[in-house]
Design a protein around this motif. Sequence first.
Motif, PDB file in Angstrom:
ATOM      1  N   ASP A   5       0.821  -1.215   0.000  1.00 29.29           N
ATOM      2  CA  ASP A   5       0.000   0.000   0.000  1.00 29.29           C
ATOM      3  C   ASP A   5       0.851   1.259   0.000  1.00 29.29           C
ATOM      4  O   ASP A   5       0.584   2.194  -0.755  1.00 29.29           O
ATOM      5  N   SER A   6       1.885   1.303   0.835  1.00 28.28           N
ATOM      6  CA  SER A   6       2.712   2.507   0.900  1.00 28.28           C
ATOM      7  C   SER A   6       3.529   2.698  -0.380  1.00 28.28           C
ATOM      8  O   SER A   6       3.731   3.824  -0.827  1.00 28.28           O
ATOM      9  N   ILE A   7       3.973   1.615  -0.998  1.00 28.28           N
ATOM     10  CA  ILE A   7       4.699   1.718  -2.270  1.00 28.28           C
ATOM     11  C   ILE A   7       3.760   2.217  -3.372  1.00 28.28           C
ATOM     12  O   ILE A   7       4.112   3.092  -4.157  1.00 28.28           O
ATOM     13  N   LEU A   8       2.548   1.688  -3.404  1.00 25.86           N
ATOM     14  CA  LEU A   8       1.556   2.105  -4.396  1.00 25.86           C
ATOM     15  C   LEU A   8       1.203   3.583  -4.235  1.00 25.86           C
ATOM     16  O   LEU A   8       1.093   4.310  -5.224  1.00 25.86           O
ATOM     17  N   CYS A   9       1.073   4.046  -3.012  1.00 26.29           N
ATOM     18  CA  CYS A   9       0.773   5.458  -2.757  1.00 26.29           C
ATOM     19  C   CYS A   9       1.916   6.353  -3.209  1.00 26.29           C
ATOM     20  O   CYS A   9       1.688   7.441  -3.736  1.00 26.29           O
ATOM     21  N   GLN A  15      -3.960   8.484  -2.228  1.00 23.64           N
ATOM     22  CA  GLN A  15      -4.087   8.036  -0.845  1.00 23.64           C
ATOM     23  C   GLN A  15      -5.475   7.453  -0.624  1.00 23.64           C
ATOM     24  O   GLN A  15      -6.411   7.739  -1.363  1.00 23.64           O
ATOM     25  N   PHE A  16      -5.605   6.659   0.423  1.00 21.99           N
ATOM     26  CA  PHE A  16      -6.879   6.066   0.775  1.00 21.99           C
ATOM     27  C   PHE A  16      -7.703   7.091   1.544  1.00 21.99           C
ATOM     28  O   PHE A  16      -7.231   7.676   2.513  1.00 21.99           O
ATOM     29  N   SER A  40     -13.511  14.001   6.984  1.00 21.74           N
ATOM     30  CA  SER A  40     -12.906  13.182   5.939  1.00 21.74           C
ATOM     31  C   SER A  40     -11.397  13.285   6.100  1.00 21.74           C
ATOM     32  O   SER A  40     -10.873  14.357   6.379  1.00 21.74           O
ATOM     33  N   PHE A  41     -10.713  12.181   5.930  1.00 22.15           N
ATOM     34  CA  PHE A  41      -9.260  12.184   6.073  1.00 22.15           C
ATOM     35  C   PHE A  41      -8.658  11.158   5.136  1.00 22.15           C
ATOM     36  O   PHE A  41      -9.349  10.295   4.605  1.00 22.15           O
ATOM     37  N   SER A  42      -7.364  11.286   4.913  1.00 20.07           N
ATOM     38  CA  SER A  42      -6.663  10.364   4.031  1.00 20.07           C
ATOM     39  C   SER A  42      -5.467   9.761   4.761  1.00 20.07           C
ATOM     40  O   SER A  42      -4.935  10.350   5.693  1.00 20.07           O
ATOM     41  N   CYS A  43      -5.071   8.582   4.330  1.00 23.04           N
ATOM     42  CA  CYS A  43      -3.885   7.939   4.894  1.00 23.04           C
ATOM     43  C   CYS A  43      -3.277   7.019   3.838  1.00 23.04           C
ATOM     44  O   CYS A  43      -3.885   6.742   2.818  1.00 23.04           O
ATOM     45  N   THR A  44      -2.083   6.565   4.112  1.00 26.39           N
ATOM     46  CA  THR A  44      -1.365   5.744   3.143  1.00 26.39           C
ATOM     47  C   THR A  44      -1.586   4.251   3.344  1.00 26.39           C
ATOM     48  O   THR A  44      -1.165   3.461   2.514  1.00 26.39           O
ATOM     49  N   LYS A  45      -2.242   3.869   4.427  1.00 24.65           N
ATOM     50  CA  LYS A  45      -2.528   2.458   4.667  1.00 24.65           C
ATOM     51  C   LYS A  45      -4.034   2.239   4.624  1.00 24.65           C
ATOM     52  O   LYS A  45      -4.804   3.020   5.153  1.00 24.65           O
ATOM     53  N   ARG A  46      -4.433   1.157   4.021  1.00 25.08           N
ATOM     54  CA  ARG A  46      -5.850   0.851   3.883  1.00 25.08           C
ATOM     55  C   ARG A  46      -6.485   0.518   5.226  1.00 25.08           C
ATOM     56  O   ARG A  46      -7.508   1.049   5.588  1.00 25.08           O
ATOM     57  N   CYS A  47      -5.888  -0.362   5.947  1.00 19.32           N
ATOM     58  CA  CYS A  47      -6.445  -0.790   7.225  1.00 19.32           C
ATOM     59  C   CYS A  47      -5.319  -0.809   8.250  1.00 19.32           C
ATOM     60  O   CYS A  47      -4.326  -1.500   8.072  1.00 19.32           O
ATOM     61  N   SER A  48      -5.489  -0.048   9.275  1.00 22.46           N
ATOM     62  CA  SER A  48      -4.462   0.028  10.297  1.00 22.46           C
ATOM     63  C   SER A  48      -5.078  -0.322  11.646  1.00 22.46           C
ATOM     64  O   SER A  48      -6.185   0.104  11.959  1.00 22.46           O
ATOM     65  N   LYS A  49      -4.355  -1.097  12.426  1.00 19.06           N
ATOM     66  CA  LYS A  49      -4.857  -1.455  13.757  1.00 19.06           C
ATOM     67  C   LYS A  49      -4.952  -0.244  14.667  1.00 19.06           C
ATOM     68  O   LYS A  49      -5.735  -0.211  15.589  1.00 19.06           O
ATOM     69  N   THR A  50      -4.158   0.761  14.381  1.00 18.86           N
ATOM     70  CA  THR A  50      -4.136   1.951  15.230  1.00 18.86           C
ATOM     71  C   THR A  50      -4.911   3.121  14.621  1.00 18.86           C
ATOM     72  O   THR A  50      -4.768   4.245  15.077  1.00 18.86           O
ATOM     73  N   MET A  51      -5.734   2.867  13.602  1.00 22.04           N
ATOM     74  CA  MET A  51      -6.441   3.949  12.924  1.00 22.04           C
ATOM     75  C   MET A  51      -7.348   4.723  13.878  1.00 22.04           C
ATOM     76  O   MET A  51      -7.377   5.952  13.853  1.00 22.04           O
ATOM     77  N   TYR A  52      -8.081   4.032  14.735  1.00 22.46           N
ATOM     78  CA  TYR A  52      -8.977   4.706  15.673  1.00 22.46           C
ATOM     79  C   TYR A  52      -8.190   5.615  16.616  1.00 22.46           C
ATOM     80  O   TYR A  52      -8.600   6.735  16.889  1.00 22.46           O
ATOM     81  N   ARG A  53      -7.068   5.137  17.091  1.00 22.57           N
ATOM     82  CA  ARG A  53      -6.236   5.937  17.992  1.00 22.57           C
ATOM     83  C   ARG A  53      -5.681   7.168  17.276  1.00 22.57           C
ATOM     84  O   ARG A  53      -5.663   8.265  17.827  1.00 22.57           O
ATOM     85  N   SER A  81     -18.392   5.791  13.524  1.00 22.81           N
ATOM     86  CA  SER A  81     -18.170   4.961  12.341  1.00 22.81           C
ATOM     87  C   SER A  81     -17.010   5.503  11.520  1.00 22.81           C
ATOM     88  O   SER A  81     -16.718   6.696  11.554  1.00 22.81           O
ATOM     89  N   ILE A  82     -16.370   4.604  10.803  1.00 20.33           N
ATOM     90  CA  ILE A  82     -15.358   4.964   9.813  1.00 20.33           C
ATOM     91  C   ILE A  82     -15.728   4.222   8.534  1.00 20.33           C
ATOM     92  O   ILE A  82     -15.898   3.006   8.542  1.00 20.33           O
ATOM     93  N   SER A  83     -15.852   4.975   7.446  1.00 20.79           N
ATOM     94  CA  SER A  83     -16.227   4.384   6.155  1.00 20.79           C
ATOM     95  C   SER A  83     -15.120   4.636   5.134  1.00 20.79           C
ATOM     96  O   SER A  83     -14.565   5.726   5.068  1.00 20.79           O
ATOM     97  N   TYR A  84     -14.854   3.631   4.348  1.00 22.32           N
ATOM     98  CA  TYR A  84     -13.859   3.734   3.287  1.00 22.32           C
ATOM     99  C   TYR A  84     -14.509   4.376   2.072  1.00 22.32           C
ATOM    100  O   TYR A  84     -15.559   3.933   1.607  1.00 22.32           O
ATOM    101  N   LEU A  85     -13.910   5.442   1.550  1.00 20.72           N
ATOM    102  CA  LEU A  85     -14.479   6.151   0.389  1.00 20.72           C
ATOM    103  C   LEU A  85     -13.829   5.769  -0.921  1.00 20.72           C
ATOM    104  O   LEU A  85     -14.474   5.751  -1.957  1.00 20.72           O
ATOM    105  N   GLY A  86     -12.527   5.506  -0.897  1.00 20.27           N
ATOM    106  CA  GLY A  86     -11.852   5.130  -2.129  1.00 20.27           C
ATOM    107  C   GLY A  86     -10.383   5.485  -2.118  1.00 20.27           C
ATOM    108  O   GLY A  86      -9.826   5.889  -1.112  1.00 20.27           O
ATOM    109  N   PHE A  87      -9.769   5.351  -3.280  1.00 12.93           N
ATOM    110  CA  PHE A  87      -8.333   5.564  -3.463  1.00 12.93           C
ATOM    111  C   PHE A  87      -8.166   6.711  -4.440  1.00 12.93           C
ATOM    112  O   PHE A  87      -8.268   6.538  -5.647  1.00 12.93           O
TER     113      PHE A  87
END
Length: 89
Positions: A5-9, A15-16, A40-53, A81-87
């Motif tokens: 994911d980070s290489i693709l970004c 970004q996701f 709304s926010f963006s990040c470089t990882k699709r699913c992170s265990k620490t995303m909520y934090r 809730s957290i919803s995935y919007l896209g890439f």
Amino acid sequence: MKSFDSILCKITGRQFQFHATLKYTPDNKNGRENVTQHISFSCTKRCSKTMYREVKKHYAKSFFKSIPRYLLKNGKFEIESISYLGFFK
């Protein structure tokens, strides 16, 4: 080693994108009104265990500034809730 994911970004510049709903519920003595905020926010990882934090850490300060002071006693802050919007770029 970097994740796929980070290489693709890095290669595409995309970004996701996610949408989150933050919610604050005061205790019963201070009122029954809930305060919600949509972000709304963006990040470089699709699913992170620490995303909520990370979301709480980055957005809680500005969220609490928007809440009236009389409600800020012994309440409960949560991510509803957290919803995935896209890439996207």
